[in-house]
Design a protein around this motif. Structure first.
Motif, PDB file in Angstrom:
ATOM      1  N   GLY A  19       0.801  -1.222   0.000  1.00 51.98           N
ATOM      2  CA  GLY A  19       0.000   0.000   0.000  1.00 51.98           C
ATOM      3  C   GLY A  19       0.829   1.264   0.000  1.00 51.98           C
ATOM      4  O   GLY A  19       0.489   2.248  -0.658  1.00 51.98           O
ATOM      5  N   SER A  22       1.815   1.972  -3.533  1.00 50.01           N
ATOM      6  CA  SER A  22       0.761   1.867  -4.543  1.00 50.01           C
ATOM      7  C   SER A  22      -0.035   3.167  -4.655  1.00 50.01           C
ATOM      8  O   SER A  22      -0.142   3.942  -3.707  1.00 50.01           O
ATOM      9  CB  SER A  22      -0.178   0.714  -4.169  1.00 50.01           C
ATOM     10  N   GLU A  23      -0.615   3.389  -5.827  1.00 51.58           N
ATOM     11  CA  GLU A  23      -1.546   4.497  -6.001  1.00 51.58           C
ATOM     12  C   GLU A  23      -2.884   4.182  -5.336  1.00 51.58           C
ATOM     13  O   GLU A  23      -3.607   5.081  -4.928  1.00 51.58           O
ATOM     14  CB  GLU A  23      -1.762   4.765  -7.497  1.00 51.58           C
ATOM     15  N   GLU A  24      -3.212   2.910  -5.257  1.00 54.22           N
ATOM     16  CA  GLU A  24      -4.477   2.472  -4.657  1.00 54.22           C
ATOM     17  C   GLU A  24      -4.241   2.086  -3.199  1.00 54.22           C
ATOM     18  O   GLU A  24      -4.387   0.924  -2.803  1.00 54.22           O
ATOM     19  CB  GLU A  24      -5.045   1.286  -5.442  1.00 54.22           C
ATOM     20  N   LYS A  25      -3.861   3.072  -2.404  1.00 51.42           N
ATOM     21  CA  LYS A  25      -3.447   2.786  -1.040  1.00 51.42           C
ATOM     22  C   LYS A  25      -4.578   2.213  -0.180  1.00 51.42           C
ATOM     23  O   LYS A  25      -4.379   1.294   0.611  1.00 51.42           O
ATOM     24  CB  LYS A  25      -2.898   4.056  -0.397  1.00 51.42           C
ATOM     25  N   GLY A  27      -7.206   0.340  -0.643  1.00 51.13           N
ATOM     26  CA  GLY A  27      -7.535  -1.079  -0.741  1.00 51.13           C
ATOM     27  C   GLY A  27      -6.505  -1.963  -0.069  1.00 51.13           C
ATOM     28  O   GLY A  27      -6.851  -2.934   0.626  1.00 51.13           O
ATOM     29  N   TRP A  28      -5.234  -1.635  -0.266  1.00 51.26           N
ATOM     30  CA  TRP A  28      -4.172  -2.427   0.368  1.00 51.26           C
ATOM     31  C   TRP A  28      -4.165  -2.244   1.879  1.00 51.26           C
ATOM     32  O   TRP A  28      -3.978  -3.201   2.642  1.00 51.26           O
ATOM     33  CB  TRP A  28      -2.816  -2.041  -0.222  1.00 51.26           C
TER      34      TRP A  28
END
Length: 204
Positions: A19, A22-25, A27-28
């Motif tokens: 996370g 990641s750009e999609e923090k 969700g992680w």
């Protein structure tokens, strides 16, 4: 790849580290929190806080604090200090920062030091603030280092200005913007303009 494999096998710490990269923090961090990794829960709360989902943030920080995790109490204290999804309550903020500080979160010490310095929820006490800032700084909170340095350089507590400069340098070298800016001011006052500009740029 190794962190992703760990996450896929249910390792919350692995999900957290994915996370952070990641750009999609969100969700992680959600996966990390669901797996019981409390730093993942706090990171998820920060995402929600930035999104304005303050009630969810409050409940999550409360849950982490109730699990006896010091950083969770510090995070919850921040909500009480600023009145986010709770009634503003500096006394409760002090209590929560104190719990965080006592149980190993250096940032809790630094934030409680801020309240002591500003006289929020109790009479102003720069010496007590300095003790808390030093504890925070020694534990790795660069906010504490910078704030302690400011008390020394500003002659609010006894101390050697060289120590204040050293504290700013320590924080700046670790990437702390306010430490760099404060160090730039000292360079400028000393007529060291090239060094001042370099430190200001680092703090920008």
């Amino acid at each position: 790849a190794l962190f992703q494999k760990g996450c896929a096998s249910g390792d919350g710490r692995g999900c957290f580290h994915v996370g952070t990269r990641s750009e999609e923090k969100g969700g992680w961090f959600q996966k990390s929190c669901d797996a019981g990794y409390r730093d993942g829960c706090l990171a998820l709360g920060e995402v929600w806080e930035r999104q304005g989902q303050l009630e969810k943030t409050r409940d999550l920080y409360q849950q982490v604090c109730d699990s006896k995790y010091a950083n969770g109490c510090t995070a919850l204290g921040h909500l009480y200090e600023d009145g986010l999804a709770v009634q503003k309550n500096p006394i409760r903020a002090r209590e929560l920062y104190g719990i965080g500080c006592q149980h190993g979160d250096p940032q809790g010490c630094s934030l409680l030091g801020d309240l002591e310095k500003e006289g929020v929820g109790a009479p102003r006490d720069p010496r007590k603030a300095a003790t808390l800032y030093r504890k925070g700084c020694d534990g790795g909170s660069f906010d504490g280092c910078v704030s302690l340095g400011a008390l020394i350089v500003g002659h609010e507590i006894p101390g050697d200005p060289a120590e204040g400069r050293a504290l700013f340098t320590r924080a700046c070298d670790a990437g702390h913007a306010r430490g760099c800016s404060n160090l730039g001011v000292l360079h400028e006052r000393a007529g060291e303009n090239p060094q001042a500009l370099a430190r200001y740029a680092a703090g920008c």
